[in-house]
Write an enzyme that holds these catalytic residues in place. Sequence first.
Site, PDB file in Angstrom:
ATOM      1  N   HIS A  97      82.743  34.609  17.641  1.00  0.00           N
ATOM      2  CA  HIS A  97      83.545  35.727  17.001  1.00  0.00           C
ATOM      3  C   HIS A  97      82.458  36.676  16.422  1.00  0.00           C
ATOM      4  CE1 HIS A  97      85.938  37.366  13.860  1.00  0.00           C
ATOM      5  NE2 HIS A  97      87.182  37.150  14.483  1.00  0.00           N
ATOM      6  N   GLU A 167      88.029  41.711  21.326  1.00  0.00           N
ATOM      7  CA  GLU A 167      88.188  42.435  19.877  1.00  0.00           C
ATOM      8  C   GLU A 167      87.091  43.328  19.443  1.00  0.00           C
ATOM      9  OE1 GLU A 167      90.070  38.942  17.104  1.00  0.00           O
ATOM     10  OE2 GLU A 167      87.923  38.654  17.369  1.00  0.00           O
TER      11      GLU A 167
HETATM   12  P1  PGA Z   1      92.591  40.643  11.849  1.00  0.00           P
HETATM   13  O1  PGA Z   1      91.325  39.480  12.311  1.00  0.00           O
HETATM   14  O2  PGA Z   1      93.652  40.072  12.594  1.00  0.00           O
HETATM   15  O3  PGA Z   1      92.347  40.086  10.293  1.00  0.00           O
HETATM   16  O4  PGA Z   1      92.174  42.068  12.040  1.00  0.00           O
HETATM   17  C1  PGA Z   1      91.204  39.293  13.615  1.00  0.00           C
HETATM   18  C2  PGA Z   1      89.835  38.518  14.017  1.00  0.00           C
HETATM   19  O5  PGA Z   1      89.123  38.697  13.060  1.00  0.00           O
HETATM   20  O6  PGA Z   1      90.319  37.615  15.046  1.00  0.00           O
END
Ligand code: PGA
Length: 254
Positions: A97, A167
């Site tokens: 992540h 992401e």
């Molecule tokens: P968020 O986070 O939905 O709060 O934007 C997503 C993530 O960090 O996986």
Amino acid sequence: MKKKKIVIGNWKMNPETFKEAKELSEGIRKKMVGVKKTTAVVCPPHLYFMSLKPKNASTKLFYGLQNIAREAAGSFTGELSATMARNCGVTYTIIGHSERRALGETDDDVNKKVLLALKEGIKAVICVGESKVDEHAGHLTFIKNQIVTALKGVTTSDIGNVLIAYEPLSAIGAKNPITSYEIHQRNIFIKKVLCDLYGKAKAFDIPVLYGGSANAMNAKELVEGGEVDGLLVGRDSLKVDNFIAILKEMDSIS
Ligand code: PGA
């Protein structure tokens, strides 16, 4: 064949008390009866995992981790190995992540963790994503390198346990996701990278998720427009009704 949609809730370092964690976990489980088709996973903090995961296997809700150690075994204070995770019934783990990468986790670390998770039969949710978009497509090269390095040594027989969560950093914890058009473009690019590595048939079986400011209001548009297989959700996985609403939106996609 259309893949089942999947929604993974990343609780990060929340909630602050076990009582709240239990209410959240049980609340989701109870309301999961209304969710028919979508696979749901929650990733609580390690400390809560064992007490939250029901002993019987009959629950429709899967429980995963947010991270595992990059070493298989040994003296690593504060770490939790993939083997320990497997022995405790972990079936999914998030790896790489961006918030962990910001703490110093490298592509090489991510690769080691992916190989260890797969060796234990744990599904590896590999997070990739650019910090900025540049006009010379440097962000695409960046994503490609993240994927290629993360998957170094992952065989065609193990690739079935890999999920990619795209992401973009600008959308995580922000007010707005990127557009579904942009998600679609990245998804095509990621599929091309996976095709080059594993061939078309295998590559198209690898779920690609989107993460970053996803909520019940935008979930359907992001997934349908981006043609992705589901979502990695941060903030909106911390409220029972919000998380369930996202799952139901996924269910409504035919
Ligand atoms: P968020 O986070 O939905 O709060 O934007 C997503 C993530 O960090 O996986």
